[in-house]
Design a protein around this motif. Structure first.
Motif, PDB file in Angstrom:
ATOM      1  N   LEU A  16      38.111  61.792  58.351  1.00 50.19           N
ATOM      2  CA  LEU A  16      37.494  62.977  57.764  1.00 50.19           C
ATOM      3  C   LEU A  16      37.770  63.044  56.262  1.00 50.19           C
ATOM      4  O   LEU A  16      36.909  63.455  55.494  1.00 50.19           O
ATOM      5  CB  LEU A  16      37.976  64.237  58.473  1.00 50.19           C
ATOM      6  CG  LEU A  16      37.471  64.395  59.910  1.00 50.19           C
ATOM      7  CD1 LEU A  16      38.114  65.599  60.576  1.00 50.19           C
ATOM      8  CD2 LEU A  16      35.963  64.506  59.954  1.00 50.19           C
ATOM      9  N   SER A  62      41.575  69.061  57.411  1.00 49.73           N
ATOM     10  CA  SER A  62      40.368  68.883  58.236  1.00 49.73           C
ATOM     11  C   SER A  62      40.625  69.428  59.633  1.00 49.73           C
ATOM     12  O   SER A  62      41.670  69.163  60.226  1.00 49.73           O
ATOM     13  CB  SER A  62      40.013  67.406  58.339  1.00 49.73           C
ATOM     14  OG  SER A  62      39.791  66.867  57.058  1.00 49.73           O
ATOM     15  N   GLN A  64      38.810  70.393  63.595  1.00 50.07           N
ATOM     16  CA  GLN A  64      37.719  70.186  64.541  1.00 50.07           C
ATOM     17  C   GLN A  64      37.069  71.511  64.935  1.00 50.07           C
ATOM     18  O   GLN A  64      35.888  71.563  65.208  1.00 50.07           O
ATOM     19  CB  GLN A  64      38.221  69.466  65.803  1.00 50.07           C
ATOM     20  CG  GLN A  64      38.498  68.001  65.581  1.00 50.07           C
ATOM     21  CD  GLN A  64      37.243  67.229  65.254  1.00 50.07           C
ATOM     22  OE1 GLN A  64      36.247  67.302  65.953  1.00 50.07           O
ATOM     23  NE2 GLN A  64      37.275  66.508  64.149  1.00 50.07           N
ATOM     24  N   ASP A  98      35.689  71.838  58.277  1.00 47.93           N
ATOM     25  CA  ASP A  98      35.572  71.638  59.722  1.00 47.93           C
ATOM     26  C   ASP A  98      34.337  70.823  60.061  1.00 47.93           C
ATOM     27  O   ASP A  98      33.534  70.486  59.194  1.00 47.93           O
ATOM     28  CB  ASP A  98      35.587  72.980  60.462  1.00 47.93           C
ATOM     29  CG  ASP A  98      34.365  73.839  60.179  1.00 47.93           C
ATOM     30  OD1 ASP A  98      33.327  73.331  59.718  1.00 47.93           O
ATOM     31  OD2 ASP A  98      34.434  75.053  60.446  1.00 47.93           O
ATOM     32  N   LYS A  99      34.200  70.520  61.337  1.00 46.14           N
ATOM     33  CA  LYS A  99      33.083  69.709  61.809  1.00 46.14           C
ATOM     34  C   LYS A  99      31.753  70.435  61.685  1.00 46.14           C
ATOM     35  O   LYS A  99      30.702  69.822  61.757  1.00 46.14           O
ATOM     36  CB  LYS A  99      33.318  69.266  63.252  1.00 46.14           C
ATOM     37  CG  LYS A  99      33.338  70.416  64.237  1.00 46.14           C
ATOM     38  CD  LYS A  99      33.558  69.944  65.638  1.00 46.14           C
ATOM     39  CE  LYS A  99      33.491  71.140  66.574  1.00 46.14           C
ATOM     40  NZ  LYS A  99      33.562  70.775  67.946  1.00 46.14           N
ATOM     41  N   CYS A 100      31.787  71.747  61.488  1.00 48.90           N
ATOM     42  CA  CYS A 100      30.565  72.552  61.327  1.00 48.90           C
ATOM     43  C   CYS A 100      30.136  72.633  59.864  1.00 48.90           C
ATOM     44  O   CYS A 100      29.235  73.394  59.528  1.00 48.90           O
ATOM     45  CB  CYS A 100      30.779  73.953  61.885  1.00 48.90           C
ATOM     46  SG  CYS A 100      31.246  73.975  63.618  1.00 48.90           S
ATOM     47  N   LYS A 101      30.815  71.888  59.017  1.00 55.04           N
ATOM     48  CA  LYS A 101      30.533  71.826  57.586  1.00 55.04           C
ATOM     49  C   LYS A 101      30.917  73.100  56.826  1.00 55.04           C
ATOM     50  O   LYS A 101      30.391  73.386  55.759  1.00 55.04           O
ATOM     51  CB  LYS A 101      29.076  71.439  57.310  1.00 55.04           C
ATOM     52  CG  LYS A 101      28.719  70.091  57.913  1.00 55.04           C
ATOM     53  CD  LYS A 101      27.407  69.587  57.408  1.00 55.04           C
ATOM     54  CE  LYS A 101      26.895  68.332  58.021  1.00 55.04           C
ATOM     55  NZ  LYS A 101      27.661  67.369  58.606  1.00 55.04           N
TER      56      LYS A 101
END
Length: 152
Positions: A16, A62, A64, A98-101
């Motif tokens: 990430l 970073s 998740q 995060d993974k959701c930007k």
């Protein structure tokens, strides 16, 4: 947390970080700003940005999970004190993505050391309130540019 889980989390973090820094480099390509990953993988900051005259640091956390549902963000107490002790000569941004930007960030300052403390995942952390953070990748890029490119 067993050793295999720690290795998985470390590998996830590095992947990430690599993705994040490539995106930042791309968004700063029209500037004289250079970005270097710190060489010590246990360093308290992940990146040093420089325009040749000024430097700033970035510590990237970073995640998740979707950060937009959180009221605060965690950072190790020892990491924050290390930033204070080792990088007090440059401005440092603490960045959570995060993974959701979602991207949240704040400039390090000694007031953060007064944040609420918790014990999470076998470590002592500060809980940095969301309301002291700025939101968005565009805002992050603007903050980097204003810190490194504007005259003092």
């Amino acid at each position: 947390m067993d050793i295999a889980e720690k290795k998985r989390l470390l590998s996830l973090g590095l992947k990430l970080e690599d993705k994040f820094i490539l995106l930042i480099k791309e968004l700063l390509e029209d500037t004289p700003i250079k970005i270097v990953k710190t060489s010590n993988k246990f360093c308290c900051i992940d990146f040093i940005l420089s325009n040749g005259n000024k430097e700033m640091g970035i510590e990237l956390k970073s995640r998740q999970r979707n950060l937009s549902i959180d009221d605060d963000f965690f950072i190790s107490i020892s990491k924050l004190y290390s930033i204070k002790n080792e990088y007090n000569h440059i401005k440092t941004l603490l960045v959570w993505s995060d993974k959701c930007k979602n991207v949240y960030f704040t400039k390090y300052n000694d007031e953060l050391l007064k944040s609420q403390q918790s014990y999470i995942n076998y470590g002592n952390v500060f809980r940095i309130k969301k309301d002291v953070c700025s939101y968005g990748l565009e805002q992050l890029i603007d903050t980097i540019k204003s810190t490194l490119l504007e005259q003092d």
